[in-house]
Structure formats: structure tokens, C-alpha cells
Design a protein around this motif. Structure first.
Motif, PDB file in Angstrom:
ATOM      1  N   THR A  63       0.849  -1.191   0.000  1.00 59.09           N
ATOM      2  CA  THR A  63       0.000   0.000   0.000  1.00 59.09           C
ATOM      3  C   THR A  63       0.887   1.244   0.000  1.00 59.09           C
ATOM      4  O   THR A  63       2.070   1.175   0.331  1.00 59.09           O
ATOM      5  N   ASP A  67      -3.568   4.784  -1.464  1.00 62.03           N
ATOM      6  CA  ASP A  67      -4.505   3.944  -0.718  1.00 62.03           C
ATOM      7  C   ASP A  67      -4.957   4.654   0.552  1.00 62.03           C
ATOM      8  O   ASP A  67      -4.239   5.472   1.107  1.00 62.03           O
ATOM      9  N   SER A  98      -8.239   1.726  -2.460  1.00 55.97           N
ATOM     10  CA  SER A  98      -7.565   2.760  -3.254  1.00 55.97           C
ATOM     11  C   SER A  98      -8.266   4.095  -3.044  1.00 55.97           C
ATOM     12  O   SER A  98      -9.487   4.159  -2.852  1.00 55.97           O
TER      13      SER A  98
END
Length: 143
Positions: A63, A67, A98
Motif C-alpha cells: 500500500t 490507498d 484505493s
């Protein structure tokens, strides 16, 4: 079979949960944690497996700034036992999405649930003959 578990809010300034686990999802996560160790979720944006929540061993999905961390679950032990630290939990599970998808879904509360069948091979529950899915509703904004 247990109760719904609400995630601890993770978006700065918010005091309400945006995501929860159904009792069936909690039970499956306890099995998966025993097999794979710490876990994480990333809500798929439609590629590969529709818009299913994807469960990975913690850190296996990278991530970043694109995100949003929606919430953090405290996964309880499945037998009511207490761990070495005196807490009746296995650990934390982060739930990510996201940023672009969050802009579309920011008015919804998500509940992670489980149904029979196989999703894609990317999510760790696939070999169990079950798959995670999202049930959503509009958020009841706090007064």
C-alpha cells in the motif's frame, strides 16, 4: 454465531466505523490467521475479481499514498482464550482501499461477509471453497 465486529476508525477526524466483519467472516479469518499469520485486506477496484475484498498475509500487498486505511479490526481468539499479553485477540487486520475508489464509495458502510464458492486465486481464502464479499449500505452520518 457471534456478533458483527466494527473496525476502529482510521481516517483522521472520523469517530465512526466505515467497515465491519460479519460473524462468518470473523470465523474464517481466525482459521486463515492460524494458517498464514497476520492478515490485511485491500478492497479490489474491479480488476481480476470484480470488487471483492482481497485478503493477503500482512505486507504481501504493498500500500502507499494512493490507498486509504478505512479501519483496523481487532480479531478475537476463536476459543475465548487469552493471549500472553492478557488480551483475548489474535491481532489487528487493516482494511485498505484505493483513494480513487474511496471517492466513489465514501458514502457507504462496508461489511465483509463470506459466501460459498471460489473467487480469484489471489485472496488467501480461495482454497477454503469460500470467498469474501462486500455488503454495503449508505452511512448513517452521526448527528
Amino acid at each position: 454465531m457471534g456478533t458483527r465486529i466494527d473496525a476502529r476508525p482510521a481516517i483522521e477526524g472520523e469517530e465512526f466505523s466505515r467497515v465491519a466483519l460479519s460473524p462468518a467472516a470473523t470465523a474464517l479469518l481466525q482459521v486463515l490467521w492460524a494458517r498464514h499469520g497476520p492478515l490485511m485486506f485491500h478492497q479490489s477496484g474491479g480488476c481480476c475479481d470484480g470488487s471483492s475484498p482481497m485478503c493477503f498475509p500482512e505486507g504481501d500487498f504493498k500500500t502507499g499514498g494512493s490507498d486509504v486505511l478505512l479501519g483496523v479490526f481487532e480479531l478475537p481468539l476463536n476459543d475465548g482464550a487469552v493471549d500472553d499479553g492478557g488480551a483475548a485477540r489474535l491481532g489487528q487486520i487493516d482494511f485498505w482501499m484505493s483513494r480513487e475508489q474511496f471517492e466513489y464509495w465514501k458514502h457507504t458502510h462496508l461489511t465483509v461477509d463470506v459466501v460459498p464458492g471460489r473467487g480469484s486465486g489471489f485472496s488467501v481464502e480461495a482454497p477454503e471453497g469460500k470467498r469474501f464479499l462486500i455488503r454495503s449500505r449508505l452511512i448513517d452520518w452521526p448527528a
